[in-house]
Enzyme design. Sequence first.
Site, short mmCIF file in Angstrom:
data_model
loop_
_atom_site.label_atom_id
_atom_site.label_comp_id
_atom_site.label_asym_id
_atom_site.label_seq_id
_atom_site.Cartn_x
_atom_site.Cartn_y
_atom_site.Cartn_z
N THR A 1 6.09 9.55 4.55
CA THR A 1 4.41 8.91 3.68
C THR A 1 4.04 10.50 3.18
OG1 THR A 1 3.19 8.21 5.58
CG2 THR A 1 4.50 6.99 4.13
N GLU A 2 3.54 10.27 2.72
CA GLU A 2 2.32 11.61 2.45
C GLU A 2 1.37 11.57 3.65
OE1 GLU A 2 -0.89 11.59 -0.46
OE2 GLU A 2 0.50 13.76 -1.55
N GLU A 3 1.36 10.83 4.27
CA GLU A 3 0.00 10.46 5.19
C GLU A 3 0.81 10.73 6.31
OE1 GLU A 3 -3.35 9.69 5.82
OE2 GLU A 3 -3.41 10.43 3.69
N GLU B 1 0.62 -0.87 -4.88
CA GLU B 1 -0.47 -0.26 -4.77
C GLU B 1 -1.68 -0.55 -5.50
OE1 GLU B 1 -3.13 1.99 -3.93
OE2 GLU B 1 -0.73 2.48 -2.03
N GLY C 1 0.79 -0.72 -0.28
CA GLY C 1 -0.10 -0.19 -0.09
C GLY C 1 0.61 0.97 0.05
N ASN D 1 -2.86 -6.41 -5.46
CA ASN D 1 -3.84 -6.64 -4.65
C ASN D 1 -3.16 -7.65 -3.75
OD1 ASN D 1 -5.60 -7.03 -2.61
ND2 ASN D 1 -8.07 -7.15 -4.23
N LEU E 1 1.99 0.80 6.45
CA LEU E 1 2.82 2.49 6.64
C LEU E 1 1.03 3.05 6.74
CD1 LEU E 1 6.29 3.28 5.93
CD2 LEU E 1 5.14 2.02 7.73
N ASP F 1 -5.36 2.18 5.60
CA ASP F 1 -6.47 2.63 5.50
C ASP F 1 -7.95 1.31 7.07
OD1 ASP F 1 -9.41 2.40 4.82
OD2 ASP F 1 -9.38 2.72 2.88
#
Length: 265
Positions: free
Chosen positions: A244-246, A113, A90, A146, A166, A169
């Site tokens: 990471t962006e998050e 991803e 992911g 997936n 990381l 969801d």
Amino acid sequence: MGDEDERKRKRGNGGGQSRDQMNMDGKDIVKLPRKGKYRQRAHSNPLLDVHFDVPTKPSDVDWSTYFPELYAQAVEKQQPPPRVDFVDVGCGFGGMTIKLAEEFPDKLVVGMEIRQKVSEYVKQRILALRKREPGKYTNAASIRSNTMKHLVQYFEKGQLEKMFFLFPDPHFKTSNHRRRIIQTTLLDEYAYLLKSGGVLYTITDVEDLACWMRERLEQHPLFERIPDDELAKDPVATFIETVTEEGKKVKTNGGSTWKAIFRRV
């Protein structure tokens, strides 16, 4: 327009090129892809029957298409082909995948991803970085797949050194908890793919999910939690928080994060 005006115009825009297209020496540079063109909804249902081009078994994967330079070098030196060492599950927009490739240039890193546009962004980002800095990032690649369904079709038993989950969801609704990437049955697969002593990293800004992941890892007989004093010596345990962006969003907003890092026994 006079000659003087024409000279000023050229000086102002780099002779017809914008500054972000040129480096200090006036040479063309490679532009990275823009995230805005690859945005896609953050949530995806991994249990849907979305069709992917996936291998039937690990030996069917042509890794030379993902790491062409490294495979060419192995052939030239008459050495066995390199194998993937780290998997960023992911991977989102590839922050961790790129960071790992930089920090561990002798390790092969794959970011996986499920979202098509996001996966394509990471692919284009890596290709652009390779062109921008020849000889670097040849150890990074992106695959759309997936992982809840097809991970074991890519890697051999005991192949991986590190796996990363990381800011996955959280799938907040109780009815959707079965979509979470850390499940007891999936931990069986991760244990199968990790070599003895391999490390599984998780981090989230959702406390409920943090408890969920930690409890399942603690209950699994093939994983043991790494002590804090040992993690203090692992630089990866630190930079998973912000690469990471998050992770950057959480830091900017002053949020909290929870890590659970376990070793394959």
